[in-house]
Design a protein around this motif. Structure first.
Motif, PDB file in Angstrom:
ATOM      1  N   THR A   1       0.847  -1.190   0.000  1.00  0.00           N
ATOM      2  CA  THR A   1       0.000   0.000   0.000  1.00  0.00           C
ATOM      3  C   THR A   1       0.881   1.237   0.000  1.00  0.00           C
ATOM      4  OG1 THR A   1      -1.715  -1.159   1.241  1.00  0.00           O
ATOM      5  CG2 THR A   1      -1.831   1.249   1.188  1.00  0.00           C
ATOM      6  N   ILE A   2       0.556   2.156  -0.900  1.00  0.00           N
ATOM      7  CA  ILE A   2       1.320   3.399  -1.020  1.00  0.00           C
ATOM      8  C   ILE A   2       0.407   4.559  -0.649  1.00  0.00           C
ATOM      9  CG2 ILE A   2       2.516   4.938  -2.634  1.00  0.00           C
ATOM     10  CD1 ILE A   2       3.255   2.366  -4.214  1.00  0.00           C
ATOM     11  N   ARG A   3       0.899   5.407   0.250  1.00  0.00           N
ATOM     12  CA  ARG A   3       0.147   6.601   0.646  1.00  0.00           C
ATOM     13  C   ARG A   3       0.587   7.766  -0.238  1.00  0.00           C
ATOM     14  NH1 ARG A   3       1.536   7.327   6.023  1.00  0.00           N
ATOM     15  NH2 ARG A   3      -0.324   6.244   6.800  1.00  0.00           N
ATOM     16  N   VAL A   4      -0.378   8.437  -0.859  1.00  0.00           N
ATOM     17  CA  VAL A   4      -0.107   9.573  -1.741  1.00  0.00           C
ATOM     18  C   VAL A   4      -0.777  10.810  -1.147  1.00  0.00           C
ATOM     19  CG1 VAL A   4      -0.298  10.509  -4.065  1.00  0.00           C
ATOM     20  CG2 VAL A   4      -0.091   8.036  -3.736  1.00  0.00           C
ATOM     21  N   THR A   5       0.005  11.873  -0.949  1.00  0.00           N
ATOM     22  CA  THR A   5      -0.525  13.115  -0.382  1.00  0.00           C
ATOM     23  C   THR A   5      -0.330  14.250  -1.377  1.00  0.00           C
ATOM     24  OG1 THR A   5       0.003  12.403   1.876  1.00  0.00           O
ATOM     25  CG2 THR A   5      -0.377  14.757   1.524  1.00  0.00           C
ATOM     26  N   ASN A   6      -1.397  15.016  -1.572  1.00  0.00           N
ATOM     27  CA  ASN A   6      -1.350  16.206  -2.421  1.00  0.00           C
ATOM     28  C   ASN A   6      -1.088  17.414  -1.525  1.00  0.00           C
ATOM     29  OD1 ASN A   6      -1.896  18.449  -3.999  1.00  0.00           O
ATOM     30  ND2 ASN A   6      -3.678  17.564  -4.998  1.00  0.00           N
ATOM     31  N   HIS A   7       0.101  18.004  -1.654  1.00  0.00           N
ATOM     32  CA  HIS A   7       0.497  19.117  -0.795  1.00  0.00           C
ATOM     33  C   HIS A   7       0.179  20.485  -1.413  1.00  0.00           C
ATOM     34  CE1 HIS A   7       2.699  16.496   1.985  1.00  0.00           C
ATOM     35  NE2 HIS A   7       3.134  15.844   0.918  1.00  0.00           N
ATOM     36  N   GLY A   8      -0.425  20.488  -2.572  1.00  0.00           N
ATOM     37  CA  GLY A   8      -0.693  21.753  -3.251  1.00  0.00           C
ATOM     38  C   GLY A   8      -2.106  22.244  -3.069  1.00  0.00           C
ATOM     39  N   SER A   9      -2.465  23.232  -3.893  1.00  0.00           N
ATOM     40  CA  SER A   9      -3.783  23.865  -3.795  1.00  0.00           C
ATOM     41  C   SER A   9      -4.725  23.446  -4.913  1.00  0.00           C
ATOM     42  CB  SER A   9      -3.621  25.391  -3.815  1.00  0.00           C
ATOM     43  OG  SER A   9      -2.977  25.802  -5.015  1.00  0.00           O
ATOM     44  N   MET A  10      -4.266  22.554  -5.792  1.00  0.00           N
ATOM     45  CA  MET A  10      -5.107  22.073  -6.891  1.00  0.00           C
ATOM     46  C   MET A  10      -5.277  20.569  -6.790  1.00  0.00           C
ATOM     47  SD  MET A  10      -3.826  24.106 -10.309  1.00  0.00           S
ATOM     48  CE  MET A  10      -5.167  23.410 -11.286  1.00  0.00           C
TER      49      MET A  10
ATOM     50  N   SER B   1      -3.936   5.127 -11.569  1.00  0.00           N
ATOM     51  CA  SER B   1      -4.186   6.561 -11.629  1.00  0.00           C
ATOM     52  C   SER B   1      -5.251   6.901 -10.590  1.00  0.00           C
ATOM     53  CB  SER B   1      -4.662   6.959 -13.028  1.00  0.00           C
ATOM     54  OG  SER B   1      -4.944   8.340 -13.080  1.00  0.00           O
ATOM     55  N   VAL B   2      -4.928   7.856  -9.718  1.00  0.00           N
ATOM     56  CA  VAL B   2      -5.848   8.195  -8.631  1.00  0.00           C
ATOM     57  C   VAL B   2      -6.151   9.691  -8.636  1.00  0.00           C
ATOM     58  CG1 VAL B   2      -5.186   6.286  -7.155  1.00  0.00           C
ATOM     59  CG2 VAL B   2      -3.915   8.426  -7.005  1.00  0.00           C
ATOM     60  N   LYS B   3      -7.359  10.029  -8.219  1.00  0.00           N
ATOM     61  CA  LYS B   3      -7.741  11.433  -8.052  1.00  0.00           C
ATOM     62  C   LYS B   3      -7.408  11.828  -6.619  1.00  0.00           C
ATOM     63  CE  LYS B   3     -10.042  15.319  -8.959  1.00  0.00           C
ATOM     64  NZ  LYS B   3     -11.507  15.320  -8.916  1.00  0.00           N
ATOM     65  N   VAL B   4      -6.643  12.922  -6.469  1.00  0.00           N
ATOM     66  CA  VAL B   4      -6.241  13.384  -5.142  1.00  0.00           C
ATOM     67  C   VAL B   4      -6.594  14.867  -5.033  1.00  0.00           C
ATOM     68  CG1 VAL B   4      -4.418  13.402  -3.418  1.00  0.00           C
ATOM     69  CG2 VAL B   4      -4.265  11.808  -5.340  1.00  0.00           C
ATOM     70  N   ASP B   5      -7.511  15.183  -4.156  1.00  0.00           N
ATOM     71  CA  ASP B   5      -7.890  16.575  -3.949  1.00  0.00           C
ATOM     72  C   ASP B   5      -6.786  17.329  -3.218  1.00  0.00           C
ATOM     73  OD1 ASP B   5     -10.342  16.270  -5.179  1.00  0.00           O
ATOM     74  OD2 ASP B   5     -11.368  15.698  -3.324  1.00  0.00           O
ATOM     75  N   ALA B   6      -6.850  18.645  -3.297  1.00  0.00           N
ATOM     76  CA  ALA B   6      -5.869  19.487  -2.612  1.00  0.00           C
ATOM     77  C   ALA B   6      -5.861  19.172  -1.119  1.00  0.00           C
ATOM     78  CB  ALA B   6      -6.191  20.959  -2.846  1.00  0.00           C
ATOM     79  N   GLY B   7      -4.675  18.903  -0.581  1.00  0.00           N
ATOM     80  CA  GLY B   7      -4.537  18.603   0.830  1.00  0.00           C
ATOM     81  C   GLY B   7      -4.944  17.205   1.237  1.00  0.00           C
ATOM     82  N   GLU B   8      -5.392  16.399   0.295  1.00  0.00           N
ATOM     83  CA  GLU B   8      -5.909  15.063   0.614  1.00  0.00           C
ATOM     84  C   GLU B   8      -4.802  14.015   0.572  1.00  0.00           C
ATOM     85  OE1 GLU B   8      -9.562  12.095  -0.862  1.00  0.00           O
ATOM     86  OE2 GLU B   8      -8.619  13.488  -2.282  1.00  0.00           O
ATOM     87  N   THR B   9      -4.989  12.948   1.350  1.00  0.00           N
ATOM     88  CA  THR B   9      -4.126  11.769   1.304  1.00  0.00           C
ATOM     89  C   THR B   9      -4.967  10.564   0.923  1.00  0.00           C
ATOM     90  OG1 THR B   9      -2.590  12.615   2.971  1.00  0.00           O
ATOM     91  CG2 THR B   9      -2.630  10.231   2.626  1.00  0.00           C
ATOM     92  N   VAL B  10      -4.509   9.803  -0.062  1.00  0.00           N
ATOM     93  CA  VAL B  10      -5.220   8.590  -0.482  1.00  0.00           C
ATOM     94  C   VAL B  10      -4.239   7.423  -0.436  1.00  0.00           C
ATOM     95  CG1 VAL B  10      -6.797   9.878  -1.976  1.00  0.00           C
ATOM     96  CG2 VAL B  10      -4.700   8.906  -2.944  1.00  0.00           C
ATOM     97  N   GLN B  11      -4.804   6.239  -0.431  1.00  0.00           N
ATOM     98  CA  GLN B  11      -3.986   5.035  -0.423  1.00  0.00           C
ATOM     99  C   GLN B  11      -4.214   4.241  -1.700  1.00  0.00           C
ATOM    100  OE1 GLN B  11      -4.537   2.794   3.185  1.00  0.00           O
ATOM    101  NE2 GLN B  11      -3.820   4.470   4.495  1.00  0.00           N
ATOM    102  N   VAL B  12      -3.124   3.720  -2.248  1.00  0.00           N
ATOM    103  CA  VAL B  12      -3.163   2.930  -3.485  1.00  0.00           C
ATOM    104  C   VAL B  12      -2.581   1.555  -3.185  1.00  0.00           C
ATOM    105  CG1 VAL B  12      -2.477   2.817  -5.908  1.00  0.00           C
ATOM    106  CG2 VAL B  12      -2.797   5.051  -4.804  1.00  0.00           C
ATOM    107  N   GLY B  13      -3.326   0.516  -3.493  1.00  0.00           N
ATOM    108  CA  GLY B  13      -2.869  -0.837  -3.209  1.00  0.00           C
ATOM    109  C   GLY B  13      -2.362  -1.556  -4.443  1.00  0.00           C
ATOM    110  N   PHE B  14      -1.320  -2.344  -4.266  1.00  0.00           N
ATOM    111  CA  PHE B  14      -0.772  -3.182  -5.330  1.00  0.00           C
ATOM    112  C   PHE B  14      -0.629  -4.603  -4.805  1.00  0.00           C
ATOM    113  CE2 PHE B  14       0.767   1.049  -6.381  1.00  0.00           C
ATOM    114  CZ  PHE B  14       0.524   1.131  -7.743  1.00  0.00           C
TER     115      PHE B  14
END
Length: 750
Positions: free
Chosen positions: A660-669, A698-711
Motif C-alpha cells: 500500500t502506497i500513501r499519496v498526499t497532495n500538498h498543493g492547492s489544486m 491513476s488516482v484522483k487526489v484533492d488538494a490537501g488530501e491523502t489517499v492510499q493505493v494498493g498493489f
C-alpha cells in the motif's frame, strides 16, 4: 495494414458486393431458409458453424477466405467485410464502415500514445467500450458490412524512430499488455474486472501485429522483407507478453499476423507462433487474419515460398484463417488442385470465421432485435463520449518543465500570441493516423480564443512542420507585443506514420531556431507545446531559461485544442507521465533500427533500448511528468521484507504480497496522479532490466488530501526474469520496490 496497393482492388469488390440485390438484409432472415441448423440459436456455436461450412461448395469456401467475403444467396448469407478500423475511434480507413449516411462521424479520441500517458486502465476500458458502442450503432444504422475491428496495436514502441509507435501504449510490455486487455474488454462488451466473457460480442477486437513488428521503412529496408532476428530472451520478456495478455486476460477474438519474418520465418506462415503458441499454449479461440497483402509477399517479395500456391498452403497450415488481400482469389483454386491446400485446413479456417460472425449475432435473425440491437445513432458522438475524449486528452498531457510556476497562465484576458506550425492544428495533426471523421474538431486557435479574446496567430514556418523556412521577423513582431507567447511545435504525419519511419530525433527544419529567437524577445518566458507521437530531443529548450514551460500533448484528438487550453489556463491540472524514453539525437547513430536486441552490450558499446535496458543519457525518462501541485509518496505496508519461495518435489508455494502506497497532495489544486511501482534488482546481472514496471494506478487526489493505493505483487509474475533460453526464472538476492525516487529494500530467498 497497407492502405495503398490493395485498396483500389478491394474497393471495386466492395462496391460490387453492396450492389447485389439477391442477398437478404441479414443472415437467417425469415424469408430465406430459416430451418437450417446454422440458424438455430439454441445450438452450440461450433455446431452451427460446422453445419454452415458443410453446405458450401469448393468455390464458395475459397471465396470466404478473403477479407471481402461475398454473399452466398442460395443460403441467404449476405456479404461480409472483415476489415474495419477503430484504433482510437470508429474509422472509415478500412472497407467495412461508411460514415456518410445517418451517422456522419464518430468520436475521435486522442491517439493511443497520449491516452497511454494517463496510466489509467479504467479510462482505457471506457474508451474501448465507447468505441464498441459506436461501432455497433454504425452497424445497426446500416452503414457497416462488418463488425471485426483490427485494433488494438499492442506492439512495443521499441525504437523512437518507428512511424507507428504513436499507435501503441509505449515502450513497456506491461503497459501494452494492460492497455490491450482494457481496450479489448471494452470494445467486445466484456466486464473490465474479471467475469467470464459471454459468447456474444458487441464488436470484435483484433490484437496486432503478431509479432516483433516495429519497423516500417528504414534506409531502404521495409516491413515486407525485414527479417527480425530476436533472441528467445527478448521474445519472452518484451515482444510476446502483450499478446499473451491480450489473449488470456483480454480474451481477444482476433489476432493479426505481421508482415515481417522472425528469425527467418514469416509470421503468417509460422506454425509455432500461430498454432502452437497462440492456440495451444495460450488457448486462443478466435480468428487469425493476415495483414493486408502479407500472403502474397511470402512468395513475391520474401521468396520464402517457392510458388504462390506454396505461400497459401504455408499460411493455412500455420493456422491463419483469413487473408486481407486477393491472393487466394487468384491462386487458391490452383493450390487445391495441386493438393497443396487441404480441404480440412480450409474448413478449420471457415469454422473459425463463421463462429465469429455467429458470436456477433449476425446469424440469429434481425440483429437490431437482439442483444446490442437497441444501440443507435444517438449513442454516437454522445456528450458522454465527447467528455471521455476530453478527459483522455487533458489527463494524458505531460508537463515537462514549469520554471517558477509559469503555468498555468492567468485568466485575466491577456494578450496572447499563438505561434508555430502546429498552432492551428487540423485533422492531419490533431488526430494522428487511422482516424475517422470527427464529430466536431476544436482547433487550438479556437480553444485559446475562448480564454484570451486577443489571441494572435502566426504559423511561424513555411511548409508546415517541415519548416523549411521560418518567418522569423513576423514571429518576432508578434511576440514583442503580447503578454504571453505559446509556441506550438512538433511533428505530424509527414514525419511519422505507417510506411514512414523517422530519420531524425530533433525538431524538423527551422523549428528550433524559431523557438529560441522568439523566446529571446518575448516579455516573459514562453510556453512550448509539442505535438508528436514519438520522442523529440528538445535539450536546447529544456535548458533555455527563456522557455519557462514545456508540455507534450501527443496527438490529442478532436477535443485536444480545448484540452490544451484548459491545461494552460489552469482549469485542469496536468498529470500525464511519459510512456516512452526521450533519447538524445545521437542515439540513432549508435543503434541501427534493424537491431532487435533490447539489452545493452558494453563490449560493443550498444546502449540497449527503453528504460528497462538503456544505459545512456536521456532527455526525459520513461514515467517523467510534473504537475501544478506537489505529491509525496510513502510505502506504508510492505507485508514482508523477506519474500520466500519454498520448492519441494511435491509442493510449490508462492507468497503473494499486498503493498500500500500513501499519496498526499500538498498543493492547492486537485489532480489525477498516476502512481508507478517498479522493481529493481540490487545487482543487475545476466542482462536483467535496470528496473521493471510491475504496477500502476491513476488516482484522483484533492488538494490537501491523502489517499492510499494498493498493489498486489506475486513473486512469479513480478520478480521473475527471462533467461537466455526464454524461460522465466527467479533469482535469489536483494531487490527494491521503487516509487518515484524512493526505494524500499526487500530480499528474496529460495
Amino acid at each position: 495494414m497497407g492502405l495503398s496497393s490493395v485498396v483500389i482492388t478491394f474497393l471495386i469488390s466492395f462496391l460490387s458486393l453492396t450492389a447485389e440485390s439477391t442477398q437478404p438484409p441479414y443472415s437467417c432472415d425469415a424469408s430465406f431458409h430459416p430451418r437450417y441448423p446454422f440458424c438455430n440459436p439454441e445450438l452450440p456455436i461450433t455446431q452451427r458453424a460446422k453445419d454452415l461450412v458443410s453446405r458450401l461448395t469448393l468455390d464458395e469456401k475459397l471465396a470466404q477466405l478473403v477479407n471481402t467475403a461475398p454473399s452466398i444467396p442460395r443460403l441467404g448469407i449476405p456479404s461480409y467485410q472483415w476489415w474495419s478500423e477503430a484504433l482510437h475511434g470508429v474509422a472509415d480507413a478500412g472497407l467495412g464502415i461508411r460514415l456518410n449516411g445517418t451517422i456522419k462521424g464518430a468520436t475521435s479520441f486522442p491517439q493511443v500514445i497520449l491516452t497511454a500517458a494517463t496510466f489509467d486502465q479504467n479510462l482505457w476500458y471506457q474508451i474501448g467500450k465507447a468505441i464498441g458502442t459506436e461501432a455497433r450503432a454504425v452497424y445497426n444504422a446500416g452503414q457497416a458490412t462488418g463488425m471485426t475491428f483490427w485494433a488494438p496495436n499492442i506492439n512495443v514502441f521499441r525504437d523512437p524512430r518507428w512511424g507507428r509507435g504513436q499507435e501503441t501504449a509505449g515502450e513497456d510490455p506491461l503497459m501494452n499488455a494492460k492497455y490491450g486487455v482494457a481496450y479489448v474488454r471494452g470494445l467486445q462488451g466484456d466486464s473490465f474486472h474479471g467475469g467470464k466473457l459471454g459468447e456474444r460480442l458487441q464488436a470484435s477486437a483484433c490484437c496486432k501485429h503478431f509479432t516483433a513488428y516495429d519497423l516500417d521503412q528504414w534506409k531502404g529496408i521495409n516491413r515486407f522483407v525485414f527479417d527480425a532476428r530476436v533472441t528467445s530472451q527478448d521474445l519472452a520478456d518484451t515482444y510476446q507478453p502483450p499478446f499473451q495478455s491480450c489473449i488470456e486476460k483480454g480474451r481477444a477474438s482476433g489476432i493479426m499476423c505481421a508482415y515481417n519474418r522472425v528469425n527467418g520465418v514469416p509470421n503468417c506462415a509460422d506454425f509455432n507462433l500461430l498454432t502452437k503458441t497462440a492456440r495451444k499454449q495460450w488457448k486462443f479461440d478466435g480468428y487469425i487474419t493476415s495483414d493486408c497483402g502479407a500472403v502474397s509477399i511470402i512468395h513475391d517479395e520474401q521468396g520464402y515460398a517457392k510458388t504462390a500456391e506454396d505461400a497459401i498452403a504455408d499460411v493455412f497450415r500455420a493456422g491463419m484463417d483469413v487473408e486481407c488481400g486477393d491472393y487466394i482469389s487468384k491462386h487458391g483454386k490452383s493450390a487445391v488442385v495441386k493438393k497443396k491446400l487441404g480441404i480440412g485446413e480450409m474448413e478449420r479456417a471457415l469454422e473459425n470465421l463463421f463462429s465469429m460472425r455467429i458470436r456477433l449475432g449476425l446469424f440469429d435473425g434481425n440483429p437490431t432485435k437482439l442483444p446490442f440491437g437497441s444501440i443507435g445513432p444517438r449513442q454516437v458522438c454522445s456528450k458522454e463520449h465527447l467528455h471521455l475524449a476530453l478527459d483522455a486528452a487533458r489527463d494524458g498531457m505531460v508537463l515537462l518543465k514549469n520554471t517558477n510556476s509559469l503555468l498555468p497562465l492567468p485568466k485575466t484576458n491577456p494578450t496572447l500570441a499563438l505561434i508555430g506550425p502546429n498552432a492551428n492544428a487540423t485533422s492531419l495533426v490533431a488526430l494522428g493516423n487511422y482516424y475517422g471523421r470527427p464529430c466536431n474538431l476544436v482547433t487550438l486557435l479556437q480553444a485559446f480564443q475562448g480564454y484570451a479574446k486577443d489571441t494572435r496567430y502566426h504559423p511561424g514556418c513555411h511548409n508546415g512542420t517541415h519548416c523549411d523556412r521560418a518567418s522569423i521577423q513576423d514571429a518576432l513582431d508578434l511576440a514583442k507585443n503580447v503578454d504571453y507567447v505559446v509556441l506550438v511545435m512538433g511533428l505530424d504525419q509527414n514525419q511519422e506514420r505507417e510506411s514512414h519511419d523517422r530519420h531524425y530525433l530533433g525538431l524538423p527544419g527551422k523549428q528550433e531556431q524559431l523557438i529560441h529567437t522568439v523566446a529571446a524577445v518575448a516579455k516573459r518566458p514562453v510556453v512550448l507545446v509539442l505535438l508528436s507521437g514519438g520522442p523529440v530531443d528538445i535539450t536546447s529548450a529544456k535548458f533555455d531559461h527563456k522557455v519557462g514551460g514545456i508540455l507534450w500533448a501527443g496527438y490529442p484528438g478532436e477535443l485536444g485544442g480545448l484540452a490544451l487550453a484548459q491545461v494552460i489556463f489552469g482549469d485542469h491540472n496536468p498529470g500525464g507521465k511519459l510512456p516512452i524514453t526521450w533519447y538524445p539525437k545521437d542515439y540513432i547513430i549508435k543503434v541501427p533500427m534493424t537491431d532487435m536486441r533490447m539489452r545493452a552490450d558494453p563490449a560493443t558499446g550498444y546502449p540497449g533500448r527503453t528504460y528497462r535496458f538503456y544505459t545512456g543519457p536521456k532527455v526525459y525518462e520513461f514515467g517523467y511528468g510534473l504537475s501544478y501541485t506537489n505529491y509525496s509518496h510513502n510505502l506504508i505496508s510492505l507485508s514482508q521484507t523477506t519474500l520466500h519461495i519454498n520448492i519441494s518435489s511435491t509442493h510449490y508455494y508462492v507468497t503473494e504480497n499486498s503493498e500500500t502506497i500513501r499519496v498526499t497532495n500538498h498543493g492547492s489544486m486537485s489532480g489525477k496522479h498516476p502512481v508507478l511501482l517498479f522493481t529493481r534488482q540490487g545487482k543487475v546481472r545476466n542482462g536483467n532490466p535496470v528496473k521493471q514496471l510491475v504496477g500502476f494506478e491513476s488516482v484522483k487526489v484533492d488538494a490537501g488530501e491523502t489517499v492510499q493505493v494498493g498493489f498486489q505483487l506475486s513473486l512469479c509474475e513480478h520478480f521473475s526474469r527471462a533467461n537466455e533460453g526464454g524461460s522465466l526464472v527467479i533469482e535469489e538476492g536483494s531487490y527494491s520496490l521503487v516509487v518515484e525516487d524512493h526505494e524500499y529494500p526487500i530480499n528474496i530467498t529460495l
